[in-house]
Design a protein around this motif. Sequence first.
Motif, PDB file in Angstrom:
ATOM      1  N   ARG A   6      -0.408  -2.159 -12.965  1.00  0.00           N
ATOM      2  CA  ARG A   6      -0.410  -2.633 -12.163  1.00  0.00           C
ATOM      3  C   ARG A   6      -0.640  -4.080 -12.477  1.00  0.00           C
ATOM      4  O   ARG A   6      -1.576  -4.409 -13.307  1.00  0.00           O
ATOM      5  N   SER A   7      -0.229  -5.122 -11.983  1.00  0.00           N
ATOM      6  CA  SER A   7      -0.739  -6.267 -12.169  1.00  0.00           C
ATOM      7  C   SER A   7      -2.387  -5.987 -11.221  1.00  0.00           C
ATOM      8  O   SER A   7      -2.714  -5.754 -10.269  1.00  0.00           O
ATOM      9  N   ILE A   8      -2.954  -7.841 -12.069  1.00  0.00           N
ATOM     10  CA  ILE A   8      -3.755  -7.626 -10.930  1.00  0.00           C
ATOM     11  C   ILE A   8      -3.552  -8.060  -9.230  1.00  0.00           C
ATOM     12  O   ILE A   8      -4.600  -8.058  -8.726  1.00  0.00           O
ATOM     13  N   GLU A   9      -2.504  -8.909  -9.353  1.00  0.00           N
ATOM     14  CA  GLU A   9      -2.364  -8.794  -7.718  1.00  0.00           C
ATOM     15  C   GLU A   9      -2.109  -7.650  -6.554  1.00  0.00           C
ATOM     16  O   GLU A   9      -2.216  -6.941  -6.004  1.00  0.00           O
ATOM     17  N   GLU A  10      -1.129  -7.291  -7.603  1.00  0.00           N
ATOM     18  CA  GLU A  10      -0.502  -5.848  -7.113  1.00  0.00           C
ATOM     19  C   GLU A  10      -2.202  -4.780  -7.132  1.00  0.00           C
ATOM     20  O   GLU A  10      -2.152  -4.119  -6.305  1.00  0.00           O
ATOM     21  N   ALA A  11      -2.996  -4.473  -7.475  1.00  0.00           N
ATOM     22  CA  ALA A  11      -3.935  -3.909  -7.990  1.00  0.00           C
ATOM     23  C   ALA A  11      -5.066  -4.219  -6.039  1.00  0.00           C
ATOM     24  O   ALA A  11      -5.360  -3.675  -5.016  1.00  0.00           O
ATOM     25  N   SER A  12      -4.823  -5.818  -6.197  1.00  0.00           N
ATOM     26  CA  SER A  12      -5.360  -6.874  -5.287  1.00  0.00           C
ATOM     27  C   SER A  12      -5.091  -6.112  -4.123  1.00  0.00           C
ATOM     28  O   SER A  12      -5.804  -5.841  -3.352  1.00  0.00           O
ATOM     29  N   ALA A  13      -3.769  -6.652  -4.015  1.00  0.00           N
ATOM     30  CA  ALA A  13      -3.340  -6.002  -2.896  1.00  0.00           C
ATOM     31  C   ALA A  13      -3.477  -4.931  -2.372  1.00  0.00           C
ATOM     32  O   ALA A  13      -3.610  -4.267  -0.924  1.00  0.00           O
ATOM     33  N   THR A  14      -2.997  -3.404  -3.475  1.00  0.00           N
ATOM     34  CA  THR A  14      -3.577  -2.285  -2.895  1.00  0.00           C
ATOM     35  C   THR A  14      -5.513  -2.232  -1.556  1.00  0.00           C
ATOM     36  O   THR A  14      -5.721  -1.599  -0.956  1.00  0.00           O
ATOM     37  N   ILE A  15      -6.300  -2.693  -2.531  1.00  0.00           N
ATOM     38  CA  ILE A  15      -7.500  -3.224  -2.144  1.00  0.00           C
ATOM     39  C   ILE A  15      -7.628  -3.820  -0.663  1.00  0.00           C
ATOM     40  O   ILE A  15      -8.211  -3.093   0.126  1.00  0.00           O
ATOM     41  N   MET A  16      -6.668  -5.038  -0.912  1.00  0.00           N
ATOM     42  CA  MET A  16      -7.027  -5.454   0.674  1.00  0.00           C
ATOM     43  C   MET A  16      -6.530  -4.416   1.875  1.00  0.00           C
ATOM     44  O   MET A  16      -7.161  -4.393   3.545  1.00  0.00           O
ATOM     45  N   GLN A  17      -5.571  -3.816   1.791  1.00  0.00           N
ATOM     46  CA  GLN A  17      -5.584  -2.453   2.315  1.00  0.00           C
ATOM     47  C   GLN A  17      -6.197  -1.812   2.434  1.00  0.00           C
ATOM     48  O   GLN A  17      -6.380  -0.988   3.320  1.00  0.00           O
ATOM     49  N   LEU A  18      -6.253  -1.037   1.337  1.00  0.00           N
ATOM     50  CA  LEU A  18      -7.308  -0.353   1.711  1.00  0.00           C
ATOM     51  C   LEU A  18      -8.982  -1.012   2.424  1.00  0.00           C
ATOM     52  O   LEU A  18      -9.720  -0.370   3.532  1.00  0.00           O
ATOM     53  N   TYR A  19      -9.263  -2.106   2.255  1.00  0.00           N
ATOM     54  CA  TYR A  19     -10.749  -3.020   3.055  1.00  0.00           C
ATOM     55  C   TYR A  19     -10.170  -2.969   4.878  1.00  0.00           C
ATOM     56  O   TYR A  19     -10.757  -2.397   5.178  1.00  0.00           O
ATOM     57  N   GLY A  20      -8.308  -3.332   5.600  1.00  0.00           N
ATOM     58  CA  GLY A  20      -8.509  -3.241   6.111  1.00  0.00           C
ATOM     59  C   GLY A  20      -8.443  -1.079   6.944  1.00  0.00           C
ATOM     60  O   GLY A  20      -8.535  -1.968   8.093  1.00  0.00           O
ATOM     61  N   GLN A  21      -7.957  -0.747   6.411  1.00  0.00           N
ATOM     62  CA  GLN A  21      -8.523   0.838   6.992  1.00  0.00           C
ATOM     63  C   GLN A  21      -9.835   1.205   6.935  1.00  0.00           C
ATOM     64  O   GLN A  21     -10.346   1.550   8.061  1.00  0.00           O
ATOM     65  N   HIS A  22     -10.656   0.111   6.409  1.00  0.00           N
ATOM     66  CA  HIS A  22     -12.178   1.016   5.915  1.00  0.00           C
ATOM     67  C   HIS A  22     -13.244   0.004   7.371  1.00  0.00           C
ATOM     68  O   HIS A  22     -13.681   0.514   7.578  1.00  0.00           O
ATOM     69  N   LYS A  23     -12.886  -1.446   7.169  1.00  0.00           N
ATOM     70  CA  LYS A  23     -13.472  -2.245   8.622  1.00  0.00           C
ATOM     71  C   LYS A  23     -12.890  -1.335   9.620  1.00  0.00           C
ATOM     72  O   LYS A  23     -13.309  -1.344  10.973  1.00  0.00           O
TER      73      LYS A  23
END
Length: 276
Positions: free
Chosen positions: A251-268
């Motif tokens: 994964r590129s930095i952008e792809e990994a970050s996109a996954t983390i942002m999705q996880l953050y949305g679920q977490h929030k």
Amino acid sequence: MDAYHLHLVSDATGETVTSVVRACMVQFEGVNATQHNWWLVRSQGQVERVITGIEANPGIVLCTLVDVAVRGVLEEACRHMRVPFIPVLDPVMGALAGYFNAESHATPGRQYQMDAEYFARIDAMQFTLAHDDGQLMDDLDDADIVVVGVSRTSKTPTCMYLANRGFKCANYPLVPGVPLPRSLEVTRNPLVVGLTKDPKSLSDIRRARLRFLNHDEESDYAQFEKVRDEVANARKLFTRHGWPVVDVTRRSIEEASATIMQLYGQHKAKREGQAG
């Protein structure tokens, strides 16, 4: 080989048109194109210089100019030179205007106004820089995201990318034999994410790092067996704490970050649901 020229014209930083062209160009193998960047084009005098550049190296023109008068000059010149002219925002703007039943404001660089969102990003950047590599771990509840992983799993660049998107991030490096700080074990507010990587790939990266620093490549830090154990122990740690894991091997930095942002949305959403 044919010589191709791409002229990217923007009335702001060029980030939008550059991203569009980059996403498209990677789909064309073996095509070598020279990219000419023309940023902050907001007056007819500035657009005249762009036209001169296009005349010197004719090629397709992609623009994100919103000022009708300035864009009209460029469009007419392209028609005269018989070079393709593509206003990349028009289809989206037109669709949105129809959907909202509203007119858009032709204000160059409006997305970069220094509003509350802008200053929130600055605040996120400052927080992330201050909490890099295990620093200031006592106020983790103020973070949005905490990234945990062994050495060379791209924790810092991932956090910096997320910070630029407005997320306050901290990152903590896992070191063999060093226990987690108490603050990380008890924090409940931020999303804690574990980063992992294929041990062979990670070992190669560490060897290259040691080579660059003129250090011994055969140290435990880069030995495959040691790295494999580190990665396995890190995964056990993530599982024990219930932290989601993102594999950054391919994964590129952008792809990994996109996954983390999705996880953050679920977490929030989960936290807000519990609070309600």
